[in-house]
Structures are given as structure tokens and as C-alpha cells.
Design an enzyme around this catalytic site. Structure first.
Site, PDB file in Angstrom:
ATOM      1  N   SER A  14     -52.788  37.396  20.941  1.00 40.61           N
ATOM      2  CA  SER A  14     -53.152  38.310  22.023  1.00 40.61           C
ATOM      3  C   SER A  14     -52.590  37.800  23.340  1.00 40.61           C
ATOM      4  O   SER A  14     -52.972  36.726  23.815  1.00 40.61           O
ATOM      5  CB  SER A  14     -54.675  38.425  22.111  1.00 40.61           C
ATOM      6  OG  SER A  14     -55.013  39.225  23.218  1.00 40.61           O
ATOM      7  N   HIS A  39     -50.605  41.572  20.098  1.00 39.77           N
ATOM      8  CA  HIS A  39     -51.698  42.412  20.597  1.00 39.77           C
ATOM      9  C   HIS A  39     -51.676  42.406  22.128  1.00 39.77           C
ATOM     10  O   HIS A  39     -51.632  41.336  22.745  1.00 39.77           O
ATOM     11  CB  HIS A  39     -53.019  41.842  20.062  1.00 39.77           C
ATOM     12  CG  HIS A  39     -54.240  42.628  20.393  1.00 39.77           C
ATOM     13  ND1 HIS A  39     -54.645  43.722  19.659  1.00 39.77           N
ATOM     14  CD2 HIS A  39     -55.179  42.467  21.370  1.00 39.77           C
ATOM     15  CE1 HIS A  39     -55.777  44.208  20.160  1.00 39.77           C
ATOM     16  NE2 HIS A  39     -56.113  43.458  21.212  1.00 39.77           N
ATOM     17  N   ASP A  41     -53.656  43.781  25.577  1.00 37.57           N
ATOM     18  CA  ASP A  41     -54.932  44.300  26.069  1.00 37.57           C
ATOM     19  C   ASP A  41     -54.782  44.960  27.433  1.00 37.57           C
ATOM     20  O   ASP A  41     -54.538  44.280  28.426  1.00 37.57           O
ATOM     21  CB  ASP A  41     -55.939  43.152  26.189  1.00 37.57           C
ATOM     22  CG  ASP A  41     -56.398  42.654  24.840  1.00 37.57           C
ATOM     23  OD1 ASP A  41     -56.903  43.471  24.059  1.00 37.57           O
ATOM     24  OD2 ASP A  41     -56.237  41.452  24.570  1.00 37.57           O
ATOM     25  N   MET A  43     -56.621  46.874  30.444  1.00 36.43           N
ATOM     26  CA  MET A  43     -57.978  47.051  30.996  1.00 36.43           C
ATOM     27  C   MET A  43     -57.895  47.686  32.370  1.00 36.43           C
ATOM     28  O   MET A  43     -57.060  47.283  33.188  1.00 36.43           O
ATOM     29  CB  MET A  43     -58.651  45.685  31.127  1.00 36.43           C
ATOM     30  CG  MET A  43     -58.673  44.878  29.846  1.00 36.43           C
ATOM     31  SD  MET A  43     -59.470  43.296  30.144  1.00 36.43           S
ATOM     32  CE  MET A  43     -59.226  42.496  28.563  1.00 36.43           C
ATOM     33  N   HIS A  73     -53.947  47.803  22.805  1.00 38.44           N
ATOM     34  CA  HIS A  73     -55.393  48.061  22.800  1.00 38.44           C
ATOM     35  C   HIS A  73     -55.783  48.576  24.184  1.00 38.44           C
ATOM     36  O   HIS A  73     -55.820  47.810  25.142  1.00 38.44           O
ATOM     37  CB  HIS A  73     -56.103  46.730  22.455  1.00 38.44           C
ATOM     38  CG  HIS A  73     -57.592  46.795  22.491  1.00 38.44           C
ATOM     39  ND1 HIS A  73     -58.378  45.654  22.509  1.00 38.44           N
ATOM     40  CD2 HIS A  73     -58.460  47.844  22.516  1.00 38.44           C
ATOM     41  CE1 HIS A  73     -59.655  46.014  22.535  1.00 38.44           C
ATOM     42  NE2 HIS A  73     -59.734  47.326  22.548  1.00 38.44           N
ATOM     43  N   MET A  75     -58.290  49.609  26.734  1.00 43.28           N
ATOM     44  CA  MET A  75     -59.699  49.561  27.151  1.00 43.28           C
ATOM     45  C   MET A  75     -59.774  50.299  28.476  1.00 43.28           C
ATOM     46  O   MET A  75     -60.002  49.702  29.541  1.00 43.28           O
ATOM     47  CB  MET A  75     -60.146  48.108  27.282  1.00 43.28           C
ATOM     48  CG  MET A  75     -60.344  47.428  25.938  1.00 43.28           C
ATOM     49  SD  MET A  75     -60.444  45.641  26.067  1.00 43.28           S
ATOM     50  CE  MET A  75     -58.704  45.248  25.932  1.00 43.28           C
ATOM     51  N   MET A 146     -64.602  45.573  17.430  1.00 43.84           N
ATOM     52  CA  MET A 146     -64.656  44.531  18.461  1.00 43.84           C
ATOM     53  C   MET A 146     -65.729  43.509  18.085  1.00 43.84           C
ATOM     54  O   MET A 146     -66.870  43.879  17.811  1.00 43.84           O
ATOM     55  CB  MET A 146     -64.992  45.131  19.833  1.00 43.84           C
ATOM     56  CG  MET A 146     -63.870  45.923  20.475  1.00 43.84           C
ATOM     57  SD  MET A 146     -62.316  45.009  20.690  1.00 43.84           S
ATOM     58  CE  MET A 146     -62.810  43.635  21.745  1.00 43.84           C
ATOM     59  N   GLY A 151     -63.270  43.001  27.343  1.00 47.87           N
ATOM     60  CA  GLY A 151     -63.049  42.733  28.768  1.00 47.87           C
ATOM     61  C   GLY A 151     -62.506  41.351  29.054  1.00 47.87           C
ATOM     62  O   GLY A 151     -61.740  41.177  30.005  1.00 47.87           O
ATOM     63  N   PHE A 152     -62.873  40.376  28.246  1.00 42.72           N
ATOM     64  CA  PHE A 152     -62.466  39.001  28.519  1.00 42.72           C
ATOM     65  C   PHE A 152     -62.152  38.248  27.232  1.00 42.72           C
ATOM     66  O   PHE A 152     -62.800  38.491  26.206  1.00 42.72           O
ATOM     67  CB  PHE A 152     -63.584  38.240  29.257  1.00 42.72           C
ATOM     68  CG  PHE A 152     -63.887  38.828  30.600  1.00 42.72           C
ATOM     69  CD1 PHE A 152     -63.186  38.417  31.734  1.00 42.72           C
ATOM     70  CD2 PHE A 152     -64.848  39.819  30.737  1.00 42.72           C
ATOM     71  CE1 PHE A 152     -63.447  38.984  32.977  1.00 42.72           C
ATOM     72  CE2 PHE A 152     -65.122  40.391  31.977  1.00 42.72           C
ATOM     73  CZ  PHE A 152     -64.419  39.971  33.096  1.00 42.72           C
ATOM     74  N   GLY A 153     -61.194  37.336  27.342  1.00 35.66           N
ATOM     75  CA  GLY A 153     -60.938  36.419  26.238  1.00 35.66           C
ATOM     76  C   GLY A 153     -61.936  35.271  26.290  1.00 35.66           C
ATOM     77  O   GLY A 153     -62.715  35.143  27.242  1.00 35.66           O
ATOM     78  N   ASP A 185     -61.286  41.563  16.769  1.00 35.06           N
ATOM     79  CA  ASP A 185     -60.738  41.134  18.058  1.00 35.06           C
ATOM     80  C   ASP A 185     -61.848  40.499  18.880  1.00 35.06           C
ATOM     81  O   ASP A 185     -62.800  41.172  19.267  1.00 35.06           O
ATOM     82  CB  ASP A 185     -60.168  42.378  18.763  1.00 35.06           C
ATOM     83  CG  ASP A 185     -59.526  42.068  20.100  1.00 35.06           C
ATOM     84  OD1 ASP A 185     -59.359  40.887  20.438  1.00 35.06           O
ATOM     85  OD2 ASP A 185     -59.176  43.052  20.799  1.00 35.06           O
TER      86      ASP A 185
HETATM   87  C1  DX5 Z   1     -61.027  41.128  24.740  1.00 32.20           C
HETATM   88  C2  DX5 Z   1     -59.663  41.446  24.215  1.00 32.20           C
HETATM   89  C3  DX5 Z   1     -59.143  40.462  23.239  1.00 32.20           C
HETATM   90  C4  DX5 Z   1     -58.947  39.058  23.760  1.00 32.20           C
HETATM   91  C5  DX5 Z   1     -59.425  38.130  22.682  1.00 32.20           C
HETATM   92  O1  DX5 Z   1     -61.540  42.219  25.402  1.00 32.20           O
HETATM   93  O2  DX5 Z   1     -59.670  42.727  23.591  1.00 32.20           O
HETATM   94  O3  DX5 Z   1     -57.941  40.914  22.625  1.00 32.20           O
HETATM   95  O4  DX5 Z   1     -57.616  38.742  24.074  1.00 32.20           O
HETATM   96  O5  DX5 Z   1     -59.445  36.836  23.172  1.00 32.20           O
HETATM   97  P1  DX5 Z   1     -60.057  35.610  22.346  1.00 32.20           P
HETATM   98  O6  DX5 Z   1     -59.280  35.523  21.060  1.00 32.20           O
HETATM   99  O7  DX5 Z   1     -59.834  34.458  23.256  1.00 32.20           O
HETATM  100  O8  DX5 Z   1     -61.504  35.913  22.105  1.00 32.20           O
HETATM  101 ZN    ZN Z   2     -57.885  43.421  22.335  1.00 30.11          ZN
END
Ligand code: DX5
Ligand code: ZN
Length: 228
Positions: A14, A39, A41, A43, A73, A75, A146, A151-153, A185
Site C-alpha cells: 500500500s 494498492h 488509498d 482519501m 481504493h 475513500m 476493511m 483513514g490511516f495506516g 486492508d
Molecule cells: C487505511 C488504508 C490502508 C492502509 C493500510 O485506511 O485503506 O490501505 O494503507 O495500512 P497498514 O497496512 O499500515 O495498516
Molecule cells: Zn486501502
């Protein structure tokens, strides 16, 4: 879908967790490590409490690699309004959220993605039951469960809240002779990916567990081995 079926397990780095100061070499790092899908993301600061990037980043990544399958993806609200821009930027799969607002509708948006010759995905927030996806089950190539609040990694894997739903999505697929991929994810590591695999996932999005590691090839090898 990109010549794979839902019985193939893939690790998807990602981009959110990569070093954006050198995004081109990060994309190459993922590809060199053996990634086939990447992937991305998107947002909007409204559907989720964070802002990332838009179609221009998708286009930039596409310029860096013509062969990586780009799994986008969204969001965002009004994905239908922005759809053409993401298609034009080079997305291969576009996943939209069932909980978001649309000018048209979820169905119309999924159909437009497929009519453009691309793959269509539907994502479910951890709080959204599997039943919310049933009206669209025949319109999708991929269902994204999900495993964190989007929203956040770097958030922890929500096993209890999401694994029964993943298994329900797998069972529904076989009962109705459908073929959608099951993607997870959020919080996917070598210790959580096998749990998701056991409940039916075949696409594993890995942000921190891939780009956060110094040796990408080794990270890919270990993640892939954990779901083999
Ligand atoms: C979160 C994203 C994810 C994110 C996952 O909202 O959709 O794709 O990058 O990050 P990790 O693997 O660090 O949880
Ligand atoms: Zn994602």
C-alpha cells in the site's frame, strides 16, 4: 482479473506507507520485491478523517510502472463524479465504499467502472454488515473487507469485528456461484494475514508491514509465505 482467480493469494503493498519523497523508487522497490498489484488509498477529508492524494498520483505511479496492476481504493464521497479522472489516470481496479454518498448510486458507479473495461470493487467499513454488499454481489469483481477503520495506516487488525463478516462473504460467494476476490486492508502482518486467509481472503493489503521494512524483498517473501 489481471489473470488471477480468487484462489490465488497476493500481497499488495500500500503506497500510503511508502516514502513519498521518492515515490518512483518506492514503486520500483515494490515491483522488484515481486509485487504484481499495488494498492493506492485515495482519501478526501470528508468520507474519512484524512486527506491523501488524487488522480494525479495514480497517473504518476502509472508512469513509473506500466506492468503493475493498480488497485485504487476510493475513500471518498461522490466517487461517480471523479470516476473518469481515475480511469484516465490508469487505475485497473476501482473500489468504492458502500457507505459513501453518490450523485447517482453505488450500482450505477460499479457499472460505469466495468463498462470502461476495468474491474469494480466494493468496500465495507468495519461497522458495516456483509448484508449491505448483497445487492451489489453480482456487480463486483472484488469485495474489500476493511480490517481497520479507514483513514490511516498503522492501526491494529480488528479480528473480532471483521473475520465473521469475511467468512460470510466467502460462504455467500460459493452459495451463489460468484467469483469476487476477497481483500483485506489494515493491520495485515505475517501474524494476522493467515487469520484472514483462513476466513477467505486472497488479497492482502500491506502498508506498514511492507513499506515500513528496510528489506522489501524479504518482507514480501515472509508475507507471501504466511498466506501460502
Ligand atoms: C487505511 C488504508 C490502508 C492502509 C493500510 O485506511 O485503506 O490501505 O494503507 O495500512 P497498514 O497496512 O499500515 O495498516
Ligand atoms: Zn486501502
Amino acid at each position: 482479473m489481471a489473470s488471477i482467480t480468487h484462489s490465488t493469494q497476493l500481497i499488495l503493498p500500500s503506497l500510503l506507507a511508502s516514502d513519498w519523497s521518492k515515490v518512483g523508487s518506492e514503486v520500483q522497490r515494490a515491483e522488484a520485491a515481486g509485487a504484481q498489484w499495488l494498492h493506492l488509498d485515495v482519501m478526501d477529508g470528508a468520507f474519512v478523517d484524512n486527506i491523501s492524494f488524487g488522480p494525479q498520483m495514480v497517473q504518476t505511479v502509472r508512469k513509473c510502472s506500466s506492468s503493475l496492476y493498480l488497485d485504487v481504493h476510493l475513500m471518498i464521497h461522490r466517487a461517480d463524479h471523479y470516476l473518469e479522472r481515475f480511469l484516465k489516470a490508469g487505475a485497473d481496479n476501482i473500489t468504492i465504499h458502500v457507505e459513501a454518498n453518490y450523485d447517482s448510486s453505488v450500482t450505477e458507479t460499479l457499472r460505469r467502472i466495468r463498462a470502461a473495461g476495468k474491474h469494480a470493487g466494493l468496500a465495507l467499513h468495519p461497522d458495516t454488515p456483509f448484508e449491505a454488499a448483497i445487492p451489489y454481489a453480482h456487480e463486483i469483481d472484488l469485495l474489500l473487507i476493511m480490517t481497520v477503520v479507514p483513514g490511516f495506516g498503522g492501526q491494529p487488525f480488528m479480528e473480532k469485528e471483521t473475520m465473521p463478516k469475511l467468512a460470510a462473504a466467502r460462504d455467500y460467494r460459493s452459495q451463489h456461484s460468484l467469483n469476487y476476490h476477497l481483500e483485506v486492508d489494515g493491520g495485515i502482518y505475517t501474524h494476522t494475514a493467515p487469520i484472514a486467509r483462513k476466513h477467505g481472503a486472497n488479497l492482502f493489503v500491506c502498508g506498514t508491514s511492507f513499506f515500513g521494512q528496510p528489506n522489501a524483498a524479504e518482507a514480501m517473501k515472509q508475507l507471501a509465505a504466511s498466506v501460502a
